[in-house]
Motif scaffolding. Structure first.
Motif, PDB file in Angstrom:
ATOM      1  N   SER A  68       0.808  -1.214   0.000  1.00  0.00           N
ATOM      2  CA  SER A  68       0.000   0.000   0.000  1.00  0.00           C
ATOM      3  C   SER A  68       0.842   1.265   0.000  1.00  0.00           C
ATOM      4  N   ALA A  69       1.967   1.246   0.702  1.00  0.00           N
ATOM      5  CA  ALA A  69       2.795   2.451   0.807  1.00  0.00           C
ATOM      6  C   ALA A  69       3.319   2.904  -0.555  1.00  0.00           C
ATOM      7  N   CYS A  70       3.478   1.973  -1.484  1.00  0.00           N
ATOM      8  CA  CYS A  70       3.989   2.335  -2.814  1.00  0.00           C
ATOM      9  C   CYS A  70       3.016   3.227  -3.569  1.00  0.00           C
TER      10      CYS A  70
ATOM     11  N   THR B 217       0.900   5.466  -2.210  1.00  0.00           N
ATOM     12  CA  THR B 217       0.508   6.673  -1.474  1.00  0.00           C
ATOM     13  C   THR B 217       0.665   7.950  -2.298  1.00  0.00           C
TER      14      THR B 217
ATOM     15  N   ASP C  72      -5.989  -0.045  -3.003  1.00  0.00           N
ATOM     16  CA  ASP C  72      -4.689  -0.360  -3.611  1.00  0.00           C
ATOM     17  C   ASP C  72      -4.873  -0.974  -4.997  1.00  0.00           C
TER      18      ASP C  72
END
Length: 706
Positions: free
Chosen positions: A188-190, A192, A615
């Motif tokens: 998920s952080a990719c 953001t 996502d």
């Protein structure tokens, strides 16, 4: 209606990508009960060596049937499943059976069976096998092809081989266009940065310079490109402001009121997808009962003399059609209370913008909404009920013709145009057409005014302590105490929040227009040493309210948040405590006009429950932008050219496909998108490279045990 099944087409899952995007001919395969299998079985198999009484060694196979999952339903109901285990040898076989489990598609068996493998491997009796077991003989070779998993594994159920296979050449072929989509979702952080940029789209000035609008421009030919954006914005409650902004942009370029929202623009595509996602339950409640009646009654409604069959009575058919139209239309015009609030918010915004754009046209406020409600929503659902899960299957030809006539009538009644556009239908339903015009007006008005609040339920709430800061207090000179709170009766409607000295009192001590409410949030207990506190933020000073209990406080917060959720200028932050002794008690800031120190709670629609994987939707947007990277580059070049030459470029025809109001802002957004795409591609490559190394390492270690 009789249905003859001539065959089926089976495609292996790993082969779907080979056929995606192109048309292929597939051979039909025979259909029989033994081949239509689905579900999984959880098995454990183990081979043991046992020493018999005479000292010889025999091999025993342990088979444990643990459970099954996802077994098919029989006539829509669970079956009574059981399992059989067969061990087949050259000369003899053995079969065991589990207990029957009643009425379930996920039976739990947990039964163990034992088989003597050596007997089946050789095909001999125990005496014969003992005689043959001497040096030089290697009966164990018969077990080379057995595979055992002591830990237990799950297997997909396969068709039972019965040896009676038909020739597929005799059944013919079927031409299919297969579309296969595979999403490789990163952590998920990719996503953001890309997700944050997309969620800022409603606030972009102008909206044509936003990331979401740019995606719509570069993927103009791909209708499915809008859906992931709609789902992402919908999940984060940002869809209505974004669609309002792009609808306003479209209205600026609309010259005539009778062509409003008639094209296939980004705004209309977003609203179409939103209604399909949000309005499914609305369609079920409104149309399913009457559509079930139409599909199951088998009444003929054909009115075209050319299509009439021998023995048909056109007058009877007209009556049938008029009755169906009346039922469908009555169901629609009486359905405003079932409409999802999100759709009401959208319709209200469209109505206001249309009236502002064409103030001289009194009907534009209705035609702006009716084009979506009737033409793009109800009429489409009536025409193809199976695509909205209103019917299990595609209707037959006769029912489909009836639904087509009804759908055309709904379009005519909802278009606010001349009824002579479809002479065949309008002549047939001339009587009901004259009746429901005022019902259309009432429906559209109710849809635009409807809110979640039920004024009869929340008209007057129990006695509540209120405190309102009317004048600015001198910092540190006045302490907040019990005298600042008074018992009052709160009343809320669609238009205003007011409080009164007595229940039923028509005189209001204070009135706060709902349109002025910017946030409704909880207040920390430490602020006033009181429980169940909340605040209504409006203007310069908040209204502090103490409810009778925590349930009542939550109800007030929910209701006030819902009625004010679409207000312009809603706050993004708030102070959870009070301003006292010259500072905010929460963040200790001395500035009483300091912006809040805590993010406001997102306002979620109470009756909207969606299963959206943000996502995965962002990954689809990333794939769309990557596949249209060349168009992004053209848009960037167009922005640079317009900025340099101070005017639109006419030499490049490709530039006319883009909406560029502010070349500088659009250029900046395109550069942000390109930078994010490069980082995501790098992350995807790094992750794939790491997984490949892990796979190679795993296989190398496993090969040591072969």
């Amino acid at each position: 209606m009789f249905c003859l099944i001539s065959g089926k087409v089976s495609i292996r899952k790993e082969d779907l990508c080979k056929f995606s995007g192109k048309e292929h001919w597939f051979c039909l395969q025979p259909v029989d009960p033994n081949s239509e299998v689905q579900g999984k079985v959880h098995l454990e198999m183990r081979l043991n060596e046992l020493i018999t009484e005479n000292g010889s060694v025999c091999q025993q196979l342990l088979v444990r049937i643990i459970e099954c999952q996802g077994l098919p339903l029989i006539s829509g109901q669970n079956c009574d499943p059981y399992a059989t285990v067969s061990l087949v040898g050259p000369a003899r076989s053995d079969q065991r059976k589990t207990k029957v489990k009643k009425k379930t598609s996920d039976p739990q068996f947990d039964e163990t069976f034992f088989f003597e493998v050596s007997v089946f491997a050789s095909g001999m009796s125990e005496e014969e096998e003992s005689e043959e077991r001497r040096p030089g003989r290697r009966l164990q070779q018969a077990l080379v092809f057995w595979v055992f998993f002591p830990g237990g594994h799950r297997y997909l159920l396969q068709p039972k081989g019965n040896g009676n296979k038909s020739k597929t050449d005799d059944l013919g072929s079927l031409r299919l266009n297969v579309t296969y989509t595979e999403d490789n979702v990163l952590p998920s952080a990719c996503y953001t940065p890309l997700r944050t940029l997309l969620l800022q789209s409603p606030d972009a000035k102008p909206v044509s310079a936003s990331a979401a609008h740019i995606l719509g421009d570069v993927c103009r030919e791909r209708y499915e490109a809008v859906l992931p954006v709609v789902r992402l914005l919908l999940h984060h409650n940002r869809l209505v402001p974004f669609v309002s902004a792009i609808a306003a942009l479209e209205l600026d370029h609309t010259q005539e009121a009778n062509t409003i929202f008639r094209g296939n623009s980004l705004a209309t595509r977003c609203i179409d997808d939103m209604m399909k996602i949000v309005g499914r339950s609305y369609l079920t409640v409104t149309l399913k009962p009457v559509l079930d009646e139409i599909c199951e009654s088998n009444k003929t409604c054909e009115i075209d003399p050319i299509k009439l069959r021998e023995g048909d009575n056109v007058e009877v058919n007209k009556e049938n059609l008029q009755g169906y139209v009346q039922k469908v239309f009555s169901s629609i015009t009486q359905s405003s209370s079932s409409c999802p609030p999100l759709m009401c918010d959208m319709f209200r915004s469209l109505r206001q913008m249309a009236s502002k754009r064409f103030p001289a046209d009194p009907h534009v406020q209705y035609s702006a909404v009716s084009s979506f409600v009737f033409l793009r929503f109800f009429a489409v659902a009536v025409l193809s009920p199976h695509t909205f899960q209103l019917r299990p299957h595609h209707p037959d030809l006769e029912v489909s013709r009836t639904l087509t006539l009804i759908s055309k009538t709904i379009q005519t009644l909802g278009s606010w145009g001349s009824l002579s556009k479809n002479k065949l239908v309008c002549k047939t339903v001339s009587q009901p057409v004259n009746m429901p015009i005022h019902q259309c007006v009432n429906l559209l008005s109710n849809l635009c005014l409807l809110n979640l609040i039920d004024c009869k339920r929340i008209h007057y709430k129990s006695c509540i302590c209120c405190r309102r800061e009317v004048q600015k207090r001198a910092q540190g000179r006045k302490r907040i105490g019990k005298k600042n709170f008074k018992k009052r009766w709160l009343r809320v409607t669609n238009r205003e929040l007011s409080y009164h000295k007595h229940k039923g009192d028509t005189h209001s001590i204070c009135i706060i227009p709902v349109k002025n409410i910017r946030a409704v949030e909880k207040v920390d207990e430490s602020a006033f040493n009181r429980k169940n506190m909340f605040q209504v933020l409006h203007g310069e000073k908040p209204l502090y309210v103490q409810a009778g209990n925590c349930v009542e406080a939550s109800e007030w917060i929910e209701v006030l948040s819902q009625v004010s959720r679409c207000n312009p200028g809603r706050l993004g932050t708030f102070h959870p405590s009070a301003y006292a002794t010259g500072v905010w008690l929460c963040c200790r800031s001395p500035n009483d006009s300091q912006p809040g120190c805590k993010p406001c709670t997102p306002t979620m629609l109470a009756n909207l429950q969606l299963d959206i994987d943000c996502d995965r939707e962002t990954e689809r947007i990333f794939s769309l932008l990557t596949s249209n990277y060349s168009k992004l580059q053209k848009m960037e070049d167009a922005c640079a050219s317009i900025a340099v030459y101070q005017g639109p470029l006419r030499e490049q025809e490709d530039y006319s496909l883009f909406t560029i109001q502010d070349p500088k802002e659009t250029f900046h957004t395109v550069q942000q998108i390109k930078h994010i795409l490069e980082n995501l591609q790098r992350d995807a490559y790094t992750r794939a490279h790491t997984q490949m190394h892990a796979y190679i390492h795993k296989n190398s270690v496993s090969s040591l045990f072969i």
